[in-house]
Design a protein around this motif. Sequence first.
Motif, PDB file in Angstrom:
ATOM      1  N   CYS A 145       0.845  -1.190   0.000  1.00  0.00           N
ATOM      2  CA  CYS A 145       0.000   0.000   0.000  1.00  0.00           C
ATOM      3  C   CYS A 145       0.891   1.255   0.000  1.00  0.00           C
ATOM      4  N   CYS A 148       0.341   3.068   3.680  1.00  0.00           N
ATOM      5  CA  CYS A 148       0.716   2.508   4.982  1.00  0.00           C
ATOM      6  C   CYS A 148       1.797   1.425   4.871  1.00  0.00           C
ATOM      7  N   CYS A 165      -5.788  -2.854   0.406  1.00  0.00           N
ATOM      8  CA  CYS A 165      -4.806  -2.774   1.487  1.00  0.00           C
ATOM      9  C   CYS A 165      -5.238  -3.704   2.627  1.00  0.00           C
ATOM     10  N   CYS A 174      -6.457   2.959   7.327  1.00  0.00           N
ATOM     11  CA  CYS A 174      -6.029   3.243   5.957  1.00  0.00           C
ATOM     12  C   CYS A 174      -7.247   3.639   5.098  1.00  0.00           C
TER      13      CYS A 174
HETATM   14 ZN   LIG Z   1      -2.864   0.950   3.432  1.00  0.00          ZN
END
Ligand SMILES: [Zn+2]
Length: 287
Positions: A145, A148, A165, A174
């Motif tokens: 991702c 994150c 994600c 997220c």
């Molecule tokens: Zn993420």
Amino acid sequence: MAKKLKGRPGWLELSEDRTSFVFMPDRAKIVRNIFEASISGLGGYTIANRLNAKKVPAFGPSLNWDQSTIHNMLRNRATIGEHQPKRIQGGKRIPDGDPIPNFYPAVIEESLFLAAQVARQKNLASGRGRKGRLITNLFRGIPTCAYCADPVKFKSKSNVKSLICSNVIENHGCFRMAWSYKDFEHSFLEFVKNHASDLKIERREREPLAELVSHIRALSGADVYEARMGIAISLNATVSELKIASAGPTPVAGNSDARIRLDHLGRYFEVRFRGGGSTHTGFPAGK
Ligand SMILES: [Zn+2]
């Protein structure tokens, strides 16, 4: 004075002054046996059980083998001597810069490593059904991702296949935005074809990309399964980093229980290929 080394793969030791790696023939042999067992079709669970039954001591602090150790080893390019520097971001270790070849003494040759990657893909595919079944996710284990740094996972829900994600899947935050799988795959493969034909690309990138493109072109041929298998294996070998930004460049935090939405207009991905230094940005390709 030579620089002190901090870490080592389990199958190597450090010299007494901690400035060089020591090749351990017995352990190298165990690593080789594990790769050969995997190529012969045995799964990580079976390989671990066999080693434990034979009382072969594991390399880590635990004396026992388990399947995750086996799987990690089978994917670890340190076995062929390559070192991937990492840095900490958001509490996670993520790749930092290019992999360094010949950093460790290699315990197996690259051809054996690649054969094991082929075998793993085949095992994964056959585990899901008959041979004719197509590999649904070509990117397994590769993307992270962009926000994150957690893994981006393949999810199939009521006929919608998408990449999400893992923090979103597990409700740990997220941005609640996914990229529909078909659209991502199409966009990424189109990007690779265009990028590989760019005359300005770095020479080190060119050869591995040419192979990947040959598999992509084979998709329009008779054996789609074989073509997808080739793509999956080539992706594993050529992509060193793939960050997916499903929510675009300026994501907005929504409610943590909001519905996961699909295909943000600003979505993009960033990719680095093994051997090539720079990061490239790709966008949805359109139909
Ligand atoms: Zn993420």
